[in-house]
Design an enzyme around this catalytic site. Structure first.
Site, PDB file in Angstrom:
ATOM      1  CB  CYS A 116      -0.952   0.009   1.188  1.00  5.89           C
ATOM      2  SG  CYS A 116      -2.141  -1.325   1.072  1.00  5.89           S
ATOM      3  CG  HIS A 256      -3.235   3.481   1.786  1.00  6.30           C
ATOM      4  ND1 HIS A 256      -3.611   3.089   0.521  1.00  6.30           N
ATOM      5  CD2 HIS A 256      -3.361   2.382   2.585  1.00  6.30           C
ATOM      6  CE1 HIS A 256      -3.943   1.809   0.552  1.00  6.30           C
ATOM      7  NE2 HIS A 256      -3.809   1.358   1.790  1.00  6.30           N
ATOM      8  CG  ASN A 286      -6.774  -0.696   0.544  1.00  3.47           C
ATOM      9  OD1 ASN A 286      -6.007  -0.261  -0.321  1.00  3.47           O
ATOM     10  ND2 ASN A 286      -6.346  -1.225   1.666  1.00  3.47           N
TER      11      ASN A 286
END
Ligand code: UT7
Length: 331
Positions: A116, A256, A286
């Protein structure tokens, strides 16, 4: 001669058409729209459908649009870095496939995997090529087809992830704009809490690994959550302190998008109000390497030359970090 900095000069994003809503997930697993919304902030996510379609297809679309926006030919790209955990193939690199698909014949290209935090790692890596003067047009792609490694019977992971991504162009800047500073960190001991168990060289694919569902994302949600909240908030506060930036100095936080509660905690720690936080998790979930470029793409028109922007991420590895950027253009 003034120092050369690396500045983002164009942004583009791509998400596939298919929308997987919380309502549809209610028909697939034991969950509710209410639970997903209150625990994560997510309402829907995009899914890339189609036989043989991979991350490179989304990445290629993002970069094609990027070149059009900036008015350059793909042949002008010197280097393309693709940040992804869902490469089309184990090899060659997805970046190689993207450059081929768009006709970026003069670029060398490679993949970078920092889960990520991939886009942050990619941006910092790319900036060094620009700052050194060796490369003038460097593209960083952050893209993932998370649906390819998600078990849609596992209600703790399948609700979070989605497909999509974006790309930015980095070019030399002589006004001192662009990337100002960065802090990147990793701790491989976090591996146990978040990884894909099989398919790599340690546990190559076999009938057994497939039967045991070892090719999917394995995540211990609560442990990852605790590390993410602490580390993403700490590293965002650290880059502000290091550079003597106050909350008033910061125009935007670009976090994020893993869980709205992690984002809220980061903004609180920085002292930054919700109105300065880019948040599109409710629509895309996500997308791993894709979240930050997707935010920049969607907010591009609101960004002004000189704005101080903090990017922050936490993810598998563990990896985490923050970047301070002075935005380089008005669109
Ligand atoms: O981007 C990479 C890094 N990843 C992250 O940052 C993700 C971090 N972790 C998270 O975002 C959260 O931990 C999750 C969203 C994954 C899970 O949320 P949580 O609040 O930590 O839930 P939990 O795992 O502690 O589960 C709480 C309860 C459990 O039930 P009991 O044992 O209390 O009866 C779960 O079985 O919620 C249950 N549960 C669900 N219920 C309805 C778990 N998933 C679901 C679900 N629907 N989808």
């Amino acid at each position: 001669m003034s120092k050369i900095t690396a500045a983002i000069t164009a942004v583009n994003g791509y998400v596939p058409d298919y929308v997987l809503t919380n309502k549809e997930l209610e028909t697939m697993i034991d969950t509710t729209d209410e639970w997903i919304t209150s625990r994560t902030g997510i309402k829907e996510r995009r899914i890339l459908k189609g036989e043989g379609k991979g991350s490179s297809d989304m990445g290629a679309k993002a970069v094609e649009g990027l070149c059009k926006k900036r008015g350059i030919s793909p042949e002008e790209i010197d280097l393309l870095i693709c940040c992804t955990v869902t490469a089309d193939y184990i090899f060659p690199a997805t970046a190689n496939l993207i450059t081929d698909k768009i006709g970026a014949k003069n670029a060398f290209s490679y993949d970078l995997n920092a889960a990520c935090s991939g886009f942050l790692y990619g941006l910092v890596t790319a900036s060094k090529f620009v700052e050194s003067g060796s490369h003038k047009k460097v593209v960083v792609v952050g893209v993932d087809k998370m649906s390819s490694i998600i078990d849609y019977e596992d209600r703790t992971t399948c609700i979070i992830f989605g497909d999509g991504g974006g790309a930015v162009l980095l070019e030399p800047n002589e006004e001192g704009l662009g990337i100002q500073d960065s802090i990147l960190k990793s701790d491989g001991s976090g591996f146990q809490h978040l990884h894909q168990k099989a398919g790599g060289s340690a546990y190559p694919p076999s009938l057994e690994t497939v039967k045991s569902k070892l090719h999917y994302v394995y995540q211990e949600g609560q442990s990852v959550f605790k590390f993410a909240v602490t580390n993403m908030a700490d590293v965002s506060a650290e880059i502000m302190e290091k550079n003597k930036l106050t909350a008033d100095d910061v125009a935007w936080l670009v976090p994020h998008q893993a869980n709205k509660r992690i984002i809220d905690a980061t903004a609180r720690r920085m002292g930054v109000g919700d109105e300065k936080v880019m948040l599109n998790i409710e629509r895309y979930g996500n997308t791993t390497s894709g979240t930050i470029p997707l935010c920049l793409w969607e907010w591009e028109k609101q960004l002004k030359k000189g704005d101080n922007i903090i990017l922050a991420a936490f993810g598998g590895g563990f990896t985490w970090g923050s970047i301070w950027i002075k935005w380089a253009y008005n669109s």
